[in-house]
Design an enzyme around this catalytic site. Structure first.
Site, PDB file in Angstrom:
ATOM      1  CB  SER A 107      -0.917   0.016   1.226  1.00 16.61           C
ATOM      2  OG  SER A 107      -0.165   0.244   2.403  1.00 16.61           O
ATOM      3  CB  VAL A 108       0.067   4.714  -1.182  1.00 16.15           C
ATOM      4  CG1 VAL A 108       0.661   6.113  -0.987  1.00 16.15           C
ATOM      5  CG2 VAL A 108      -0.048   4.409  -2.667  1.00 16.15           C
ATOM      6  CD  GLU A 113       2.677  -2.664  -8.124  1.00 15.69           C
ATOM      7  OE1 GLU A 113       1.729  -1.897  -7.826  1.00 15.69           O
ATOM      8  OE2 GLU A 113       2.573  -3.887  -8.191  1.00 15.69           O
ATOM      9  CB  CYS A 120      -1.197  -4.017  -8.592  1.00 12.39           C
ATOM     10  SG  CYS A 120      -0.495  -4.776  -7.123  1.00 12.39           S
ATOM     11  CD  GLU A 153      -5.035   0.016  -4.891  1.00 14.64           C
ATOM     12  OE1 GLU A 153      -4.543  -0.660  -5.811  1.00 14.64           O
ATOM     13  OE2 GLU A 153      -4.384   0.369  -3.896  1.00 14.64           O
ATOM     14  CB  SER A 173       1.884  -7.207 -17.320  1.00 11.20           C
ATOM     15  OG  SER A 173       2.137  -7.566 -15.986  1.00 11.20           O
TER      16      SER A 173
END
Length: 583
Positions: free
Chosen positions: A307-308, A334, A368, A467, A533
């Site tokens: 988390s941020v 990330e 994410c 988020e 990805s």
């Protein structure tokens, strides 16, 4: 296959070729190494080429061998509780702070019993790692890479079913989501990073007749703290494994909700030759671990996914302790995203719907990269809405072990469930928001949340900005003629910049969107979903609040965890201190 080419040496003993044995064709790996362990005597630099292919994703069809192997592994884990210690060197340590990993879709099942490392144990691990660092860093990169190649082969073969099964049960993934994560992506991380590490050795400076110049790719002086998330087994393996590959020592803090699969990966690395004290396995309370590693003078880097707020906390602690460190720590992080699907009127409607369903709802929106905001023109919204709701009616949410037809399962834990429920309550009470599908949740047996589609009148509502990390998609329907204004809105609405997709067939619109959204996503897709990805094909990461965008899975990621040293060896003695112009 080993091939030597383009090498000239006056000293045959100087070149010690690396022997890399061929792996079976089914492992999809072919290696050609043209590297030496000593450069002295070379007239030309050795080159390196390591050929690796992405691991095939198995289908698990009924009657297939992989389905049978997986079912056996799932049956062996049913109802069992694995005991997982902290590991420092070869010592298995149990502290008094016992914890349990619960299965998200059946929280009465204790998947693993483990313990938190305390400050004393973390500091012991730091000292043991630092003591082991020099010898590990001096090992040829080929030897370190061979451990990851071997681990990839083991995970591709005999350990595949076990690690996939533990990811399914412990982290609530369906078979395909566990397969693309804990098998294919983890294998790809190990193989491609090993390839990139070997090939990095051939990136050398220019030499002249007067001097030979060499770059040595050293590990960082100190230890790396690897802080892993719950949602990808592969990420934990990469966060710890890649710095170790580059000659570093690592303290690996796995997520509480992924301890079982993470420990299985750690054990594979050790069984494949990783020496003790190179990676320490340390489940721990987040703040306790953060305080311990950031207060050590030996901290050389933090490799983080989460988390941020947590990453910001670690960054601030590093800044506050900057004067105590022996080196400036490298910080790689990330931190998620508020990922978008922008739809133009020229888009293929079916592609939009199918891509959005997968992106928003696979793994319960806990990727994410998951799409959580979509911008749709009013001209095509009726079609998209109808098809979206048609698909929604057929989505099954359930136990991924007992019901292979479930599209996704429960969210990871009670905290996640409560957070998502607050957003659903916000949607139900806000005059700007309308729930057109889903909206219900139930945590009696597991942490189940319905796939939810919300329409917003206000494109700046907090639900379009923050988020959620759950199966919640919010749609803003815009006037078709205002698409340029909406592109700017997409770019400015959220602080994140991780992934995003543009669906359009008008090339002018595609080009325009690419310019306007240049900084809106680190992984940007045209006519494809915002998730999925693949290592080496779409190296992953974003900037802004999404992180430091170091692109794991790409060729430059390994350089992040090295401290290059350049050596100049002069062959012509200096015979005069004066310069010619001095007379």
């Amino acid at each position: 296959m080993i091939r030597l080419s383009g090498l000239e040496t006056d000293n045959s003993a100087a070149f010690l070729p690396l022997c890399v044995s061929l792996v079976p064709d089914r492992m999809m790996l072919r290696v050609r190494v043209l590297l030496g362990r000593s450069w002295r005597g070379f007239k030309t630099w050795p080159s390196a080429a390591v050929e690796v292919k992405n691991e095939p994703i198995l289908g698990f069809q009924k009657g297939s061998p992989e389905r049978a192997e997986l079912q056996k592994a799932l049956d062996n884990l049913k109802g069992k509780t694995e005991e997982i210690p902290c590991v420092v060197g070869d010592e298995h340590v149990w502290t008094k702070d016992l914890r349990y990993q619960l299965s998200p879709f059946n929280h009465s099942h204790k998947v693993a019993k483990f313990c938190y490392a305390d400050k004393e144990l973390i500091n012991k691990a730091i000292q043991a790692s630092v003591a082991a660092r020099k010898e590990w860093d001096l090992k040829p990169v080929q030897d370190r890479a061979q451990i990851l190649f071997k681990a990839a082969d083991i995970i591709s073969g005999p350990k595949r079913a076990e690690i996939v099964a533990k990811t399914m049960i412990g982290q609530g993934k369906t078979v395909v989501q566990a397969e693309i994560d804990a098998a294919a992506e983890l294998i790809d991380f190990f193989r491609f990073n090993a390839k990139h590490a070997i090939e990095l050795e051939s990136q050398q400076p220019i030499s002249t007749k007067e001097s030979t110049n060499t770059t040595l790719y050293r590990g960082l002086e100190g230890f790396i703290a690897a802080v892993a998330p719950f949602n990808f087994t592969a990420i934990g393996g990469n966060l710890a494994g890649t710095p170790a590959l580059m000659g570093n020592v690592v303290l690996w803090k796995p997520s509480d909700m992924a301890v079982s699969a993470s420990y299985a990966v750690y054990r594979v690395l050790r069984e494949c030759g990783l020496p003790p004290n190179i990676i320490q396995f340390l489940p721990a309370d987040g703040p306790v671990f953060g305080d311990a590693v950031t207060s050590s003078e030996h901290l050389a880097g933090i490799n983080f996914t989460g988390s941020v707020p947590t990453f910001k906390r670690l960054w601030k602690q590093v800044a506050q302790n900057l004067d105590i460190y022996r080196t400036f720590p490298r910080l790689g992080g990330e931190c998620g995203g508020k990922n978008f699907h922008f739809v133009h009127s020229s888009a293929d409607v079916q592609s939009v719907v199918m891509g959005t369903v997968r992106s928003a709802f696979e793994y319960g929106g806990q990727k994410c990269s998951a799409c959580s905001r979509m911008y749709v023109p009013d001209s095509t919204w009726p079609q998209i809405r109808e098809q979206l709701l048609d698909v929604h009616r057929n989505i099954r949410v359930g136990d991924p072990v007992e019901d292979f037809s479930a599209f996704f399962s429960a969210v990871i834990d009670d905290k996640s469930f409560a957070r998502i429920k607050r957003w659903l309550d916000h949607a139900k009470s806000s005059p700007n928001l309308s729930i057109i599908a889903g909206g219900h949740c139930d945590d009696r047996k597991g942490y189940f949340v319905e796939p939810t589609v919300i329409v917003t009148k206000d494109p700046q509502d907090p639900i379009m900005n923050e988020e959620i990390f759950g199966p919640v998609l919010t749609v803003y329907v815009y006037p078709e003629k205002n698409y340029q204004e909406v592109l700017r809105l997409v770019d400015s609405t959220s602080p994140y910049s991780l992934t995003g997709s543009v669906f359009a067939h008008d090339q002018k619109v595609i080009d325009e969107a690419s310019r306007v959204l240049r900084n809106a996503a680190g992984n940007y897709y045209v006519n494809d979903k915002s998730t999925g990805s693949i290592v080496a094909q779409q190296p992953f990461g974003g900037a802004r609040a999404s992180g430091t965008n170091d692109k794991p899975g790409g060729p430059h990621y390994v350089l992040r965890w090295t401290s290059p040293r350049v050596v100049k060896h002069t062959h012509v003695p200096l015979t005069e201190w004066k310069y010619p112009y001095m007379g």
